[in-house]
Design a protein around this motif. Structure first.
Motif, PDB file in Angstrom:
ATOM      1  N   ARG A  34       0.831  -1.208   0.000  1.00 20.63           N
ATOM      2  CA  ARG A  34       0.000   0.000   0.000  1.00 20.63           C
ATOM      3  C   ARG A  34       0.865   1.257   0.000  1.00 20.63           C
ATOM      4  NH1 ARG A  34      -3.364  -3.077   3.433  1.00 20.63           N
ATOM      5  NH2 ARG A  34      -2.256  -2.268   5.241  1.00 20.63           N
ATOM      6  N   LEU A  35       1.953   1.231   0.763  1.00 16.34           N
ATOM      7  CA  LEU A  35       2.836   2.397   0.804  1.00 16.34           C
ATOM      8  C   LEU A  35       3.500   2.641  -0.550  1.00 16.34           C
ATOM      9  CD1 LEU A  35       4.587   1.941   4.275  1.00 16.34           C
ATOM     10  CD2 LEU A  35       2.731   3.509   3.698  1.00 16.34           C
ATOM     11  N   ALA A  36       3.864   1.550  -1.221  1.00 15.45           N
ATOM     12  CA  ALA A  36       4.554   1.677  -2.503  1.00 15.45           C
ATOM     13  C   ALA A  36       3.596   2.004  -3.646  1.00 15.45           C
ATOM     14  CB  ALA A  36       5.307   0.386  -2.817  1.00 15.45           C
ATOM     15  N   ALA A  37       2.296   1.841  -3.426  1.00 16.45           N
ATOM     16  CA  ALA A  37       1.328   2.040  -4.506  1.00 16.45           C
ATOM     17  C   ALA A  37       1.012   3.506  -4.759  1.00 16.45           C
ATOM     18  CB  ALA A  37       0.036   1.282  -4.192  1.00 16.45           C
ATOM     19  N   ARG A  38       1.405   4.386  -3.848  1.00 14.39           N
ATOM     20  CA  ARG A  38       1.120   5.809  -4.027  1.00 14.39           C
ATOM     21  C   ARG A  38       2.424   6.614  -3.991  1.00 14.39           C
ATOM     22  NH1 ARG A  38      -0.921   4.756   1.366  1.00 14.39           N
ATOM     23  NH2 ARG A  38       0.329   5.841   2.956  1.00 14.39           N
ATOM     24  N   PRO A  39       2.426   7.768  -4.624  1.00 12.57           N
ATOM     25  CA  PRO A  39       3.657   8.587  -4.650  1.00 12.57           C
ATOM     26  C   PRO A  39       4.063   8.996  -3.237  1.00 12.57           C
ATOM     27  CG  PRO A  39       2.070   9.345  -6.285  1.00 12.57           C
ATOM     28  CD  PRO A  39       1.357   8.351  -5.434  1.00 12.57           C
ATOM     29  N   ARG A  40       5.339   8.899  -2.947  1.00 10.18           N
ATOM     30  CA  ARG A  40       5.848   9.256  -1.629  1.00 10.18           C
ATOM     31  C   ARG A  40       6.006  10.772  -1.516  1.00 10.18           C
ATOM     32  NH1 ARG A  40       7.989   6.986   2.616  1.00 10.18           N
ATOM     33  NH2 ARG A  40       7.887   4.915   1.672  1.00 10.18           N
ATOM     34  N   LYS A  41       5.480  11.336  -0.417  1.00 10.77           N
ATOM     35  CA  LYS A  41       5.594  12.766  -0.155  1.00 10.77           C
ATOM     36  C   LYS A  41       6.536  13.064   1.006  1.00 10.77           C
ATOM     37  CE  LYS A  41       0.987  13.882  -1.945  1.00 10.77           C
ATOM     38  NZ  LYS A  41      -0.325  14.534  -1.659  1.00 10.77           N
ATOM     39  N   ARG A  42       6.922  12.003   1.711  1.00 14.87           N
ATOM     40  CA  ARG A  42       7.829  12.172   2.837  1.00 14.87           C
ATOM     41  C   ARG A  42       9.010  11.231   2.667  1.00 14.87           C
ATOM     42  NH1 ARG A  42       3.735  12.098   8.081  1.00 14.87           N
ATOM     43  NH2 ARG A  42       2.670  14.069   7.667  1.00 14.87           N
TER      44      ARG A  42
END
Length: 303
Positions: A34-42
Motif C-alpha cells: 500500500r505504501l509503494a502504490a502511491r507517490p511518496r511525499k515524505r
C-alpha cells in the motif's frame, strides 16, 4: 495477561503465537504494498510511528470478536486513540477471514467447493443450516431497506449458511446476505447445486427450508418429507410422518451445536457496526472456532 488468559481471546497462547507467525508477514507485505502504490511525499521513516506492534493489533481484534467490546473501550485498554483500534481491526479482520477453517494438519477449507471435495474424499456426512445475526437497519429512504427484514424473526438481520460435519464441527460459513433471502435461494446463489452435481457423491442433511434441493441434487441433500395429508389425517399416517420427520432431526441437531459455538463469540450475537463488514466477521470467527473447540476438548480431557 491477555495472551495467558484464554477467557479473554478464546484461544490459547500457542494458537495466538501461530497466528502471529502466519498472519504477521502477510500483513507486513500488504502494508508495504500500500505504501509503494502511491507517490511518496515524505522521506522513508518519516511520519507518525505505530504505537502498537502487530501482536497488539491481533489481540485487539480477537478481543473485539470474542466479546463484542467497542473500539472506545479497547482504545482505553491499549492506551491509544479510537481510530488506531478501528484501523487495526479493519486490517487484521480480513486476514483472519481469508484463513478458512482448519479441519486437519494440512487441510483448510476456504470455499464451498473445498468443503464438497473434502466431504467426498472423507466419505462423511455434513449438515447445512442458516443462522441469522441481528444488524442495524438501513437509514430511512435508502434503497433496498426492507431486504434486511427477516421473514422468520421479523427483525433486521443478515444470514449466513453454515456447514458442519456430522459431529457439529464447523467446516465453513458463507458470506453474509440480507435476511429476507430464502435458504434455498441462498444455497443456489452459492452454487451448492452445481457443486454437488459435478462433484463427488456425499450426503448433506438439511431442514425444511432447503426442500427442493433433494430433487435438484439427485438425493444428495436429505430434507424432511412433505406432509401429504392436511385435513382428515389418518392415524397410521400421523405416526408414520412423525417417525420420518424425527429420524433426520436427531442427526441434524448437531448443526445447532456448531451455530451455538459461533454465537458464543459476542460480535455475532448482535452486530451494531457496518453491515458490509459482516462477511469478514462471520468467516473470521468460523476460522478461529476450530482452534477454540480443540482447546475446549483438550482441557475437558485433562480434568
Amino acid at each position: 495477561m491477555i495472551i495467558g488468559n484464554r477467557r479473554i481471546t478464546g484461544l490459547t497462547a500457542r494458537v495466538i503465537a501461530e497466528l502471529v507467525e502466519e498472519i504477521g508477514p502477510l500483513w507486513q507485505e500488504r502494508h508495504q504494498a500500500r505504501l509503494a502504490a502511491r507517490p511518496r511525499k515524505r522521506a522513508v521513516g518519516a511520519g507518525a510511528k505505530h504505537r502498537l506492534v502487530f501482536i497488539d493489533w491481533l489481540l485487539a481484534t480477537l478481543v473485539h470478536l470474542r466479546h463484542g467490546v467497542t473500539h472506545d473501550v479497547l482504545a482505553c485498554w491499549f492506551g491509544v486513540v479510537r481510530s488506531t483500534i478501528t484501523w487495526a481491526v479493519g486490517e487484521v479482520r480480513p486476514l483472519l477471514a481469508e484463513r478458512g477453517c482448519t479441519v486437519g494438519p494440512d487441510v483448510r477449507l476456504r470455499s464451498l467447493a473445498d468443503v464438497v471435495d473434502h466431504l467426498g474424499a472423507s466419505g462423511t456426512t455434513s449438515i447445512v443450516d442458516s443462522t441469522e445475526i441481528r444488524a442495524r437497519r438501513p437509514a430511512a429512504g435508502r434503497k433496498d431497506r426492507d431486504k434486511f427484514i427477516s421473514g422468520k424473526n421479523k427483525q433486521n438481520a443478515v444470514k449466513s449458511m453454515v456447514v458442519t460435519g456430522g459431529e457439529g464441527r464447523v467446516l465453513w460459513c458463507s458470506p453474509a446476505r440480507p435476511a429476507s433471502c430464502a435458504d434455498i435461494t441462498h444455497a443456489g446463489q452459492l452454487g451448492l447445486v452445481k457443486l454437488l452435481a459435478d462433484g463427488p457423491a456425499t450426503e448433506i442433511l438439511a431442514d425444511a427450508g432447503y426442500r427442493g434441493l433433494d430433487a435438484q441434487t439427485g438425493g444428495r441433500v436429505v430434507t424432511p418429507p412433505h406432509r401429504k395429508f392436511k385435513k382428515d389425517v389418518p392415524d397410521w399416517y400421523e405416526e408414520l410422518h412423525e417417525r420420518q420427520r424425527k429420524a433426520p432431526s436427531s442427526r441434524r441437531i448437531r448443526v445447532e451445536h456448531g451455530i451455538a459455538y459461533l454465537k458464543n463469540w459476542r460480535v455475532l450475537a448482535r452486530h451494531l457496526g457496518r453491515r458490509e463488514h459482516m462477511s469478514d466477521i462471520v468467516q473470521a470467527v468460523a476460522g478461529l472456532l476450530p482452534h477454540q473447540q480443540t482447546a475446549d476438548l483438550t482441557s475437558s480431557r485433562q480434568r
